[in-house]
Design an enzyme around this catalytic site. Sequence first.
Site, PDB file in Angstrom:
ATOM      1  N   ASP A  35      51.890 -93.665  48.862  1.00  0.00           N
ATOM      2  CA  ASP A  35      51.597 -94.336  47.594  1.00  0.00           C
ATOM      3  C   ASP A  35      50.580 -93.471  46.838  1.00  0.00           C
ATOM      4  O   ASP A  35      49.562 -93.064  47.402  1.00  0.00           O
ATOM      5  CB  ASP A  35      51.033 -95.742  47.874  1.00  0.00           C
ATOM      6  CG  ASP A  35      50.995 -96.609  46.623  1.00  0.00           C
ATOM      7  OD1 ASP A  35      50.370 -96.189  45.633  1.00  0.00           O
ATOM      8  OD2 ASP A  35      51.569 -97.701  46.643  1.00  0.00           O
ATOM      9  N   ILE A  36      50.884 -93.166  45.566  1.00  0.00           N
ATOM     10  CA  ILE A  36      49.959 -92.271  44.831  1.00  0.00           C
ATOM     11  C   ILE A  36      48.705 -92.978  44.316  1.00  0.00           C
ATOM     12  O   ILE A  36      47.778 -92.319  43.877  1.00  0.00           O
ATOM     13  CB  ILE A  36      50.615 -91.508  43.652  1.00  0.00           C
ATOM     14  CG1 ILE A  36      51.438 -92.436  42.781  1.00  0.00           C
ATOM     15  CG2 ILE A  36      51.396 -90.314  44.115  1.00  0.00           C
ATOM     16  CD1 ILE A  36      51.793 -91.794  41.450  1.00  0.00           C
ATOM     17  N   GLN A  99      55.450-107.873  42.157  1.00  0.00           N
ATOM     18  CA  GLN A  99      56.201-106.613  42.258  1.00  0.00           C
ATOM     19  C   GLN A  99      56.201-105.902  40.914  1.00  0.00           C
ATOM     20  O   GLN A  99      56.543-106.492  39.893  1.00  0.00           O
ATOM     21  CB  GLN A  99      57.643-106.908  42.688  1.00  0.00           C
ATOM     22  CG  GLN A  99      58.498-105.662  42.851  1.00  0.00           C
ATOM     23  CD  GLN A  99      59.913-105.988  43.336  1.00  0.00           C
ATOM     24  OE1 GLN A  99      60.302-107.155  43.397  1.00  0.00           O
ATOM     25  NE2 GLN A  99      60.662-104.972  43.674  1.00  0.00           N
ATOM     26  N   HIS A 105      60.263-102.386  48.269  1.00  0.00           N
ATOM     27  CA  HIS A 105      59.375-101.487  49.009  1.00  0.00           C
ATOM     28  C   HIS A 105      58.437-102.275  49.904  1.00  0.00           C
ATOM     29  O   HIS A 105      57.904-103.303  49.505  1.00  0.00           O
ATOM     30  CB  HIS A 105      58.579-100.559  48.083  1.00  0.00           C
ATOM     31  CG  HIS A 105      57.941-101.237  46.919  1.00  0.00           C
ATOM     32  ND1 HIS A 105      58.636-101.658  45.811  1.00  0.00           N
ATOM     33  CD2 HIS A 105      56.647-101.578  46.678  1.00  0.00           C
ATOM     34  CE1 HIS A 105      57.819-102.214  44.936  1.00  0.00           C
ATOM     35  NE2 HIS A 105      56.586-102.189  45.449  1.00  0.00           N
ATOM     36  N   LEU A 106      58.271-101.743  51.095  1.00  0.00           N
ATOM     37  CA  LEU A 106      57.324-102.301  52.061  1.00  0.00           C
ATOM     38  C   LEU A 106      56.077-101.426  52.028  1.00  0.00           C
ATOM     39  O   LEU A 106      56.142-100.223  52.308  1.00  0.00           O
ATOM     40  CB  LEU A 106      57.945-102.281  53.470  1.00  0.00           C
ATOM     41  CG  LEU A 106      57.006-102.560  54.651  1.00  0.00           C
ATOM     42  CD1 LEU A 106      56.453-103.995  54.600  1.00  0.00           C
ATOM     43  CD2 LEU A 106      57.728-102.310  55.980  1.00  0.00           C
ATOM     44  N   HIS A 107      54.939-102.036  51.670  1.00  0.00           N
ATOM     45  CA  HIS A 107      53.660-101.316  51.722  1.00  0.00           C
ATOM     46  C   HIS A 107      53.149-101.350  53.161  1.00  0.00           C
ATOM     47  O   HIS A 107      53.192-102.406  53.808  1.00  0.00           O
ATOM     48  CB  HIS A 107      52.593-102.021  50.883  1.00  0.00           C
ATOM     49  CG  HIS A 107      52.832-102.049  49.418  1.00  0.00           C
ATOM     50  ND1 HIS A 107      52.195-101.202  48.538  1.00  0.00           N
ATOM     51  CD2 HIS A 107      53.610-102.844  48.644  1.00  0.00           C
ATOM     52  CE1 HIS A 107      52.568-101.480  47.288  1.00  0.00           C
ATOM     53  NE2 HIS A 107      53.415-102.477  47.330  1.00  0.00           N
TER      54      HIS A 107
HETATM   55  P1  AMP Z   1      54.201-103.065  43.726  1.00  0.00           P
HETATM   56  O1  AMP Z   1      53.066-103.471  42.843  1.00  0.00           O
HETATM   57  O2  AMP Z   1      54.284-103.870  45.015  1.00  0.00           O
HETATM   58  O3  AMP Z   1      55.513-103.012  42.988  1.00  0.00           O
HETATM   59  O4  AMP Z   1      53.856-101.614  44.221  1.00  0.00           O
HETATM   60  C1  AMP Z   1      54.267-100.453  43.568  1.00  0.00           C
HETATM   61  C2  AMP Z   1      53.492 -99.330  44.189  1.00  0.00           C
HETATM   62  O5  AMP Z   1      54.099 -98.104  43.830  1.00  0.00           O
HETATM   63  C3  AMP Z   1      52.032 -99.253  43.764  1.00  0.00           C
HETATM   64  O6  AMP Z   1      51.198 -99.377  44.922  1.00  0.00           O
HETATM   65  C4  AMP Z   1      51.921 -97.886  43.101  1.00  0.00           C
HETATM   66  O7  AMP Z   1      50.704 -97.265  43.388  1.00  0.00           O
HETATM   67  C5  AMP Z   1      53.078 -97.137  43.714  1.00  0.00           C
HETATM   68  N1  AMP Z   1      53.627 -96.043  42.916  1.00  0.00           N
HETATM   69  C6  AMP Z   1      53.938 -96.068  41.600  1.00  0.00           C
HETATM   70  N2  AMP Z   1      54.453 -94.884  41.225  1.00  0.00           N
HETATM   71  C7  AMP Z   1      54.493 -94.104  42.337  1.00  0.00           C
HETATM   72  C8  AMP Z   1      54.925 -92.771  42.608  1.00  0.00           C
HETATM   73  N3  AMP Z   1      55.427 -91.994  41.646  1.00  0.00           N
HETATM   74  N4  AMP Z   1      54.810 -92.300  43.861  1.00  0.00           N
HETATM   75  C9  AMP Z   1      54.295 -93.088  44.839  1.00  0.00           C
HETATM   76  N5  AMP Z   1      53.867 -94.348  44.656  1.00  0.00           N
HETATM   77  C10 AMP Z   1      53.965 -94.851  43.415  1.00  0.00           C
END
Ligand code: AMP
Length: 144
Positions: A35-36, A99, A105-107
Amino acid sequence: MSNTYDDNNIFAKILRGEIPCHKIYEDDKCLVFLDIFPVNPGHFLVIPKARAVTLSELDEEIAGHLFQVGHRLSKALRSSGLRCEGVNFWVSDGSAAGQEVPHVHLHVIPRWAGDGFGWKIGPTNRQALPPAELVRLAELLRAQ
Ligand code: AMP
């Protein structure tokens, strides 16, 4: 309820190789990358290769595979030397659940006491329910 999948979402672009990611693992069903904007360093995401906005649109087998891979890689997280005293496995399933990226996506998030991250509990959340209401809710869900 079905969601229309947006092929231009950021994770679809990562899956197609159109934008880069910091890959940790890949197989025929999923991709795992950092995650960035991590909650803590080492926070990664496990995503299916299948086009799906929410878990309910995924085969049970693929949904289970995401957790299997997250489980396996959480052990790598714990043995990596990164600070990791506990792990959150977290899916925001649908925009109402927080979301932001409309691809499942699974964090997997390394945690430690006092790291500053946490759920916000509002005034109407976490109210103890009367036993009869718990019985009613369990019956309702069992029936489904
Ligand atoms: P959610 O809020 O559960 O939809 O989580 C989306 C996640 O994607 C967040 O934790 C962001 O930091 C992450 N994210 C967004 N863009 C990217 C990217 N280009 N590469 C990696 N992670 C990302």
